[in-house]
Design an enzyme around this catalytic site. Structure first.
Site, PDB file in Angstrom:
ATOM      1  N   GLU A  63      42.347  34.396  41.838  1.00 45.55           N
ATOM      2  CA  GLU A  63      41.979  35.677  42.435  1.00 45.55           C
ATOM      3  C   GLU A  63      41.707  35.478  43.938  1.00 45.55           C
ATOM      4  O   GLU A  63      42.134  36.286  44.768  1.00 45.55           O
ATOM      5  CB  GLU A  63      40.711  36.164  41.725  1.00 45.55           C
ATOM      6  N   ASP A  78      44.025  37.294  46.580  1.00 44.04           N
ATOM      7  CA  ASP A  78      43.369  38.185  47.538  1.00 44.04           C
ATOM      8  C   ASP A  78      43.874  37.907  48.954  1.00 44.04           C
ATOM      9  O   ASP A  78      44.157  38.824  49.721  1.00 44.04           O
ATOM     10  CB  ASP A  78      41.858  37.936  47.431  1.00 44.04           C
ATOM     11  N   ASN A  87      40.611  42.506  39.698  1.00 41.77           N
ATOM     12  CA  ASN A  87      40.538  41.063  39.952  1.00 41.77           C
ATOM     13  C   ASN A  87      41.699  40.327  39.282  1.00 41.77           C
ATOM     14  O   ASN A  87      42.256  39.383  39.848  1.00 41.77           O
ATOM     15  CB  ASN A  87      39.223  40.483  39.427  1.00 41.77           C
ATOM     16  N   GLU A 142      44.755  40.660  41.315  1.00 39.90           N
ATOM     17  CA  GLU A 142      44.764  39.708  42.432  1.00 39.90           C
ATOM     18  C   GLU A 142      45.148  38.305  41.954  1.00 39.90           C
ATOM     19  O   GLU A 142      45.917  37.601  42.603  1.00 39.90           O
ATOM     20  CB  GLU A 142      43.394  39.672  43.116  1.00 39.90           C
TER      21      GLU A 142
END
Lengths: 249, 249
Positions: free
Chosen positions: A65, A69, A136, A139
């Protein structure tokens, strides 16, 4: 070269039923089959079902994640940079943060079918514990695609499967959420009272910047800045909504 | 294809003396000549010398800095992700923030020769106004390389020209700056007095997290968290040093 080897390898592996289902879902979501399934398996594994792999280290999707991101950030940054050649970095930063906000990532994740592939401990579910679960995981999935297929491929996934079909950027720009009303509404429910305090005016030469603070029952909660007191209040209220986790209510 | 065309074009352009000097400097810093000089010219132009190009919009390096910051982030994220397969995302985030901190980017920028290529209004210089000038220009330069030569090339620039030669990651991990002493020293000079307040202990199941607040003359300045009160104090002090801009003093 490594990607090519993984691509060739992937043809000869025989998968379990569960893995085959995951491969089909990934193909549906990302548009093509994985070369190497491993990062996708990790990406769809919430920390609540992760097992220890080494001295207490759990292999959950949180590391992916973190990576995803960053990949998402740079792709959205470039997209906005090129789409708005005469807008300053403040504008670009603000619009990016709206695109990658928890709310919008959760929504997109739901729409494209992330809830069907994420594994988590449903028994441990509380209203707050899985608030950002789908966003999440999305990501983490971006992180997996990046590891499996490289930057170009993950860039095209983000642009063509997420950004262009699921975001109306012009609308995002024109919609200013009324964070102040949201905050006032919430404080009233809690029998608390909010107030806004003008802290500072910064002379920036050709313009002025205002700093406002929002307090709840006289306790400072957050600060905001803007080109007018009204805008600074909205900014402070937005920050307060984030801190108080009112975003999804 | 676009990159290839720019590469071919660049052979036939005749450059001014000033441009030739910039090309030579870029080659020295980045290891190869630009294909398209334009983004580098913008990257080395601080807002203090930027001219209006459209309805008050100034073409300074701030937009490229926003882009370069995102490219730097993802490259460092991937590097740490692969180097530390058994470290969690908290660790990765912390080490990345140390690598891309204002201090360290300014230092690297100075070492590789960024001060020689950045153009800014020297008359307007105050102790604070150009504090991050070199580090920001370095980020803008990364943005320019990304636009000019794509992701792979900028990734290799970051890894081989910045990260590997100029950072001792192990040392970075082991060095915890003593922010608390720094803050105490500063407050004493200002005849103010700092204090640390324990706000909260959060039970995370298998461990506890402490939240500490640092106050100066009883005014809350910053909060910090950590696995012990001492660590949370350091974290709060670090946050306070950043807010008070003590980092470079």
């Amino acid at each position: 070269m490594r990607l090519f080897v993984n691509r060739i390898k992937s043809v000869f592996i025989s998968y379990s039923k569960e893995d085959k289902a995951l491969i089909a879902s990934i193909k549906m979501i990302a548009g093509s089959k994985p070369y190497n399934l491993k990062p996708y398996k990790i990406a769809t594994q919430h920390t609540s079902v992760a097992k220890s792999v080494k001295r207490g280290f759990k292999e959950s999707n949180e590391r992916l994640e973190y990576l995803g991101d960053a990949v998402l950030s740079v792709v959205v940054a470039e997209y906005l940079f090129k789409r708005y050649p005469f807008k300053d970095e403040g504008f670009l930063t603000e619009i990016r943060s709206r695109i990658v906000s928890r709310d919008s990532l959760n929504n997109v994740a739901r729409t494209i079918g992330v809830p069907q592939i994420v594994r988590y401990d449903k028994k441990r579910k509380t209203p707050n514990s899985h608030k950002s679960l789908f966003g999440n995981t999305l990501e983490a999935l971006i992180g997996a695609i990046y590891l499996d297929k490289g930057f170009k491929h993950s860039r095209s996934f983000i642009l063509n499967k997420l950004l262009k079909p699921h975001f109306d950027i012009e609308e995002l720009i024109n919609t200013t959420k009324n964070y102040k009303s949201k905050l006032i509404e919430w404080t009233q429910k809690q029998s608390k009272s909010p107030s806004f305090q003008h802290l500072e005016t910064i002379d920036k030469g050709h313009y002025k910047e205002f700093i406002m603070e929002v307090r709840i029952d006289d306790e400072p909660i957050a600060k905001g800045h803007g080109l007018s007191k009204k805008k600074a209040e909205q900014d402070a209220a937005r920050e307060a909504c984030l801190k108080l986790e009112l975003e999804e209510q």
